[in-house]
Structure formats: structure tokens, C-alpha cells
Enzyme design. Sequence first.
Site, PDB file in Angstrom:
ATOM      1  N   LYS A 121       4.004   0.516   9.973  1.00  0.00           N
ATOM      2  CA  LYS A 121       4.104   1.750   9.189  1.00  0.00           C
ATOM      3  C   LYS A 121       3.522   2.944   9.947  1.00  0.00           C
ATOM      4  O   LYS A 121       4.010   4.058   9.813  1.00  0.00           O
ATOM      5  CB  LYS A 121       3.385   1.580   7.843  1.00  0.00           C
ATOM      6  CG  LYS A 121       4.270   0.886   6.818  1.00  0.00           C
ATOM      7  CD  LYS A 121       3.747   1.069   5.416  1.00  0.00           C
ATOM      8  CE  LYS A 121       2.622   0.100   5.152  1.00  0.00           C
ATOM      9  NZ  LYS A 121       2.239   0.035   3.731  1.00  0.00           N
ATOM     10  N   GLU A 124       0.876  -1.174   0.000  1.00  0.00           N
ATOM     11  CA  GLU A 124       0.000   0.000   0.000  1.00  0.00           C
ATOM     12  C   GLU A 124       0.913   1.223   0.000  1.00  0.00           C
ATOM     13  O   GLU A 124       1.791   1.331   0.868  1.00  0.00           O
ATOM     14  CB  GLU A 124      -0.881  -0.012   1.257  1.00  0.00           C
ATOM     15  CG  GLU A 124      -1.835   1.164   1.268  1.00  0.00           C
ATOM     16  CD  GLU A 124      -2.780   1.177   2.475  1.00  0.00           C
ATOM     17  OE1 GLU A 124      -2.801   0.192   3.230  1.00  0.00           O
ATOM     18  OE2 GLU A 124      -3.480   2.185   2.627  1.00  0.00           O
ATOM     19  N   ARG A 133       5.049 -12.765   9.696  1.00  0.00           N
ATOM     20  CA  ARG A 133       5.709 -11.477   9.490  1.00  0.00           C
ATOM     21  C   ARG A 133       7.112 -11.537  10.057  1.00  0.00           C
ATOM     22  O   ARG A 133       7.371 -12.272  11.009  1.00  0.00           O
ATOM     23  CB  ARG A 133       5.010 -10.374  10.294  1.00  0.00           C
ATOM     24  CG  ARG A 133       3.686  -9.952   9.879  1.00  0.00           C
ATOM     25  CD  ARG A 133       3.205  -8.848  10.824  1.00  0.00           C
ATOM     26  NE  ARG A 133       3.506  -7.542  10.277  1.00  0.00           N
ATOM     27  CZ  ARG A 133       2.790  -6.972   9.324  1.00  0.00           C
ATOM     28  NH1 ARG A 133       1.748  -7.571   8.809  1.00  0.00           N
ATOM     29  NH2 ARG A 133       3.102  -5.786   8.876  1.00  0.00           N
TER      30      ARG A 133
HETATM   31  P1  ATP Z   1      -0.364  -1.736   6.827  1.00  0.00           P
HETATM   32  O1  ATP Z   1      -0.513  -1.950   8.283  1.00  0.00           O
HETATM   33  O2  ATP Z   1      -0.285  -0.299   6.415  1.00  0.00           O
HETATM   34  O3  ATP Z   1      -1.254  -2.593   5.942  1.00  0.00           O
HETATM   35  P2  ATP Z   1       1.701  -3.495   5.989  1.00  0.00           P
HETATM   36  O4  ATP Z   1       2.947  -3.630   6.783  1.00  0.00           O
HETATM   37  O5  ATP Z   1       0.767  -4.626   5.861  1.00  0.00           O
HETATM   38  O6  ATP Z   1       1.070  -2.219   6.588  1.00  0.00           O
HETATM   39  P3  ATP Z   1       1.653  -3.283   3.125  1.00  0.00           P
HETATM   40  O7  ATP Z   1       2.101  -2.167   2.275  1.00  0.00           O
HETATM   41  O8  ATP Z   1       0.225  -3.645   3.093  1.00  0.00           O
HETATM   42  O9  ATP Z   1       2.103  -2.958   4.581  1.00  0.00           O
HETATM   43  O10 ATP Z   1       2.548  -4.563   2.851  1.00  0.00           O
HETATM   44  C1  ATP Z   1       2.845  -5.067   1.589  1.00  0.00           C
HETATM   45  C2  ATP Z   1       3.182  -6.514   1.699  1.00  0.00           C
HETATM   46  O11 ATP Z   1       4.298  -6.690   2.558  1.00  0.00           O
HETATM   47  C3  ATP Z   1       2.048  -7.302   2.303  1.00  0.00           C
HETATM   48  O12 ATP Z   1       1.893  -8.500   1.577  1.00  0.00           O
HETATM   49  C4  ATP Z   1       2.482  -7.562   3.701  1.00  0.00           C
HETATM   50  O13 ATP Z   1       1.943  -8.741   4.186  1.00  0.00           O
HETATM   51  C5  ATP Z   1       4.003  -7.619   3.558  1.00  0.00           C
HETATM   52  N1  ATP Z   1       4.633  -7.238   4.815  1.00  0.00           N
HETATM   53  C6  ATP Z   1       4.481  -6.089   5.496  1.00  0.00           C
HETATM   54  N2  ATP Z   1       5.167  -6.102   6.644  1.00  0.00           N
HETATM   55  C7  ATP Z   1       5.803  -7.296   6.697  1.00  0.00           C
HETATM   56  C8  ATP Z   1       6.672  -7.925   7.642  1.00  0.00           C
HETATM   57  N3  ATP Z   1       7.022  -7.316   8.775  1.00  0.00           N
HETATM   58  N4  ATP Z   1       7.119  -9.162   7.359  1.00  0.00           N
HETATM   59  C9  ATP Z   1       6.775  -9.775   6.213  1.00  0.00           C
HETATM   60  N5  ATP Z   1       5.960  -9.253   5.293  1.00  0.00           N
HETATM   61  C10 ATP Z   1       5.468  -8.024   5.525  1.00  0.00           C
HETATM   62 MG    MG Z   2      -1.218  -4.276   4.540  1.00  0.00          MG
END
Ligand code: ATP
Ligand code: MG
Length: 573
Positions: free
Chosen positions: A283, A46, A273
Site C-alpha cells: 500500500k 486498515e 500473501r
Molecule cells: P499494511 O502494510 O498497510 O498493513 P496490508 O497489505 O497488510 O498493508 P491491511 O489493510 O492491513 O493491509 O490488510 C487487510 C487484510 O488483508 C490483512 O488481513 C492482510 O493480511 C490481508 N492482505 C493484505 N495484502 C495481502 C496480500 N497481498 N495477500 C493476501 N492477503 C493480504
Molecule cells: Mg496490515
Amino acid sequence: MNNKQHAQAESREAAEVGSDFIRKIIQEDLAAGKNGGRVHTRFPPEPNGYLHIGHAKSICLNFGIQEEFPGALCNLRFDDTNPCKEEQEYVDSIQEDVHWLGFDWGDRMYFASDYFDRLYEYAIDLIKQGKAYVDSQSAEEIRLSRGTLTEPGKESPYRNRSIEENLDLFERMRAGEFKDGEHVLRAKIDMASPNLNMRDPVIYRIRHASHHRTGDKWCIYPMYDYTHCISDALEGITHSLCTLEFEDHRPLYDWVLDQLDVPCHPRQIEFARLNLSYTVLSKRKLLELVQDGHVNGWDDPRMPTLSGMRRRGYTPDAIREFCRRVGVAKANSIVDIELLNFCQREVLNRRALRVMAVLNPLKVVIENYPEDKEEELEADNNPEDPAAGKRMLPFCREIYIERDDFMEDPPKKFFRLSPGKEVRLKHAYYITCKEVIKDSSGKVTELRCTYDPESRGGGTPDGRKVKGTLHWVSARHAKKVEVRLYDHLFMRENPDDLKEGEKFTDLLNPESLKVIPEALVEPGLVDARPGTHYQFLRLGYFTPDSVDSKPGQPVFNRVLTLRDTWAKIKKKG
Ligand code: ATP
Ligand code: MG
């Protein structure tokens, strides 16, 4: 790394590439002839913030599969359904960071917002099938009637509106006849489902807001769960890999696709994660650090963002190796940041050019070295890599050594300089401390030493041994530069684990940045360029800051320290 960490790293390494549970599933699907033999993943950020080391795990997984399976593809898709928080700046930085990590999406960059028309048509389809309805309750009423884990939800009084009325209201929602929050579109599933995500989730809401790509075309926006599965299907994704918190959303993912005439039905698979010690990866929290000025922007070298890590001097190969060692599993855990640093040191140990710098200078005058003499001494650029060549180091009567490398009254195991003791100057001569000069406050301001002219290059004809080898710079030739030293941004190992009344910002380490405005470096370093890594002997790995360095005036970031054996000896006492 300590023994425990070594053991962890080794057990991770034992989980050979290609053998994690997701890659196994893909292999099984291929063997079973599913998806016509295609493998297609996507990375769906996102654009509401900068990518961080957690995203790197997801990127290495999704794009790694593209690299490992012949013919496999991986899309970059911006999940841009929320008009209020998303910006072009983030879209640009995300592309830069994925490329920097060494991955490429070819011509397959997509935006969920490109599907807004089709998502709208699919919503009409759901309404026509009697599987979606316009709810006119307030957000609060919807929340209160959702029920709990132990109690079923209550059906909305608007749940049984006619298809015609729903079509009419939904079209008028789109046309802008209503204010934010007046109506929403909900999927009609099951208010008594044990899974709260299935209790008639909202799939569209009214938001009178400009979108970074569609401008003012829309005032209704689709929700994430509804958008994500359809976007995956429209792109022909075969395996939709996401983090564990979406496990409970999978029934909804499947439900939406089952109702609609979509090109395919991707398989959602969840993995853990990445969490890192001494680091936050939310974020929302990272944005707060930036907005409230706790750090100097998204690319502050203390940030776990890829742009911050790049600026600090971390390298993509080390981050990829780290992700490989962490592996992909189903159980959440916190990975020790020392594993990341271990991977980075391995890379830098091979690559970094060895140079000398003095962070906290103490002047040494070599009394028996002629005042007007200067010479050039040969020095290896990298003993690990003969191809790195040699350079010449200027030497003269006055040099600087590290203040910590002298003690007037040293304890037993202190092998550096002290009165009467002899040490080796790296690449130069043996010197012996003859006299200590102090100012009126008792602070040591200068050491008077003698050198052995026969010890040039680091040995003597009589073969006598010295225990300590010090780094130094020539006082006449050294250049002044700013150096920045970093420590953990947070003091607690798990800064997400807050005690009552604590804010995560209470845990910020006040000593995470230490600036040394006038360190001294050997003269060749004034031409150092960002992207080049150095080992300042005995001090750590450094690289010029890409933002604040100017031609001829580099500012150095310390990427990491070397392992500090002296600190360990001191601890043991
Ligand atoms: P938000 O809380 O804003 O949704 P997010 O960390 O999920 O934040 P995204 O931009 O939606 O951020 O993440 C993009 C991709 O990265 C998603 O598939 C998410 O699952 C993955 N991702 C985000 N943070 C992690 C993490 N700490 N470890 C592994 N994958 C992650
Ligand atoms: Mg997300």
C-alpha cells in the site's frame, strides 16, 4: 497460458475447494466440538488505502468460509488505530469493493476505534496486574535497547515503576498532559525472549491527532498487535486468518489474550500473501504512485487496486475464480499475472458481445460497389451464446480496415491483404486488392479493391477458399471514439526485487498506457455503457471507461488482448 502455467493451474485446481489447510483446521475444530460449533472469521483492512488484488485473496478466504460452512459468519472490521493515515474515503471504497466482489457482512461492520474505551480498560487491567508499565525512554532509546536476534534486549530503567505510578502516568497520558513520544505504555513480558515481538512491546503511544471517527476524544492510541487480538476476541472470532508476516506475532497475540478476561480466545492462522508478477501490492508503494502522479489516481486502470481493475473491465467472477485457483498455502510465491488474465479471458469469451472496431484505419474503396448503395448485413452478437442475438451492420463502397492488415510486400505466412490477394471481410464480402495509393512520402493512404457480389455473408457459390478474414467498419457510418490500451505497469517481473540504488518507480513501464484518440467503431457502439463487455474482433476485450465516458461518447478501455497468434508466428520466424 504456456504449458508450465497450465500445469500450475491444474495442480491448483486439484487442491479442491474445502481442502486447503485452513479449511481443514476449521473442519477439525468443528469435529472436535470447539467454539460451540461456531465458525466466525473477519476481514480486517486498515483504511489507509484502496483494496488491491492481494486483499481479494484474503476477502475470498474469509468471506468464502462464511459461505461454505453452514451458519458461519464473517465480519468486516476496520483496523483504524492510526489516526494519521486513515480517511473516510478509504472506508467507503473498501465497502464498495467488498460488495463488488460479491460478499456481504450483513450488519457486522465494526471499527477497532469502537473499542478504544474497552482497550483502555484492558490496559488498566494489565497495569494493575503488574503486566504493563509506562516507559519514559525516547523511541530511539527503546529501539536501541531492544537487542537483536542474537543478543537479548536491555530492560528499561522505568520497567519496575510501581503499579500506582504506572496508573497515574497512564491516566495523565490519556488526559493530554504529555507531548507525543514523552511516554509509552509497554507490556511487561521478557526482554530476553528470542522473539523480538515479546520484548516488552509498546501497546499505547501518545498521538495528539484527530481520528477520523473519534475526533479529538483520544490523544493516546493503542498499537496494532494489542488492538487486533482483543478486537477479535470481543467479536467472538473463532479463526483469525492473517498473512505470514504475523507468524512471529502470534505469541504476543496469545499472550495478551491469556492475561485478560476476554470473551474468547480466537486461533490465529497464517497463510501466504499473494504476490503477482509485474505488480506491486504494497500500500505504501501504491500510495506513492498515486501521490506522485505516476498514475491517475487509485482507480487508474493500470493499478492492481480493485477499483482500478473494475474500471479497466476486470470482473468479480474472474477475480474470485483466480483466487480459488491460487488457493491458500503456507509458502510465499509470485503468481503469474497470466493466470489472472486467463481466468478473465474465460469469463469474457463467454460474455462479451462481438463487435468491430478499427484502431489504426486504412481506407479501402471498393471500386465495383455502387457509390449510392448502402446495405445492412447480419452479424452474430456472440457465437458462443445464441441468446445474445444478431445485429445489422451497415456496409458501403468505402470502408476502413486495420493498417496492420495490409502489407505491400508480404512475407510467406501473411494471410491478410496484399496486392492481388483476396480476403474475406467478416460478415460481409470477399475483396481483392487491385491498387495501392500512396502519398508523396510513400505512405499508403488508400487501397482500391473489388468485391465479389456473390460472396455476401462470407462464402461463394464456387466454394473457393480465402485464408484471411479481416475486421472493418463502414467509412460512412463508423463513429470516432477514444480507446486506451494498457500494458504492465512495471517492466520487471518482480518489481519488489530492487538492485542497489534502484527505486521501484525506476521500473515503471513508460508504455503502460497508449491512447488512441480517434479509433473507429461500428455505429451501435456509441450507446455502449460501462459494465458491458465487448470483444473488438481480433483486437481484444474492451469496456467503456466508467469515469471518462459520456452519453453518446464512450471512451473504451482494453481489458485484455486476445491471444495473438500472429505475434507467435513472427517470433518463431
Ligand atoms: P499494511 O502494510 O498497510 O498493513 P496490508 O497489505 O497488510 O498493508 P491491511 O489493510 O492491513 O493491509 O490488510 C487487510 C487484510 O488483508 C490483512 O488481513 C492482510 O493480511 C490481508 N492482505 C493484505 N495484502 C495481502 C496480500 N497481498 N495477500 C493476501 N492477503 C493480504
Ligand atoms: Mg496490515
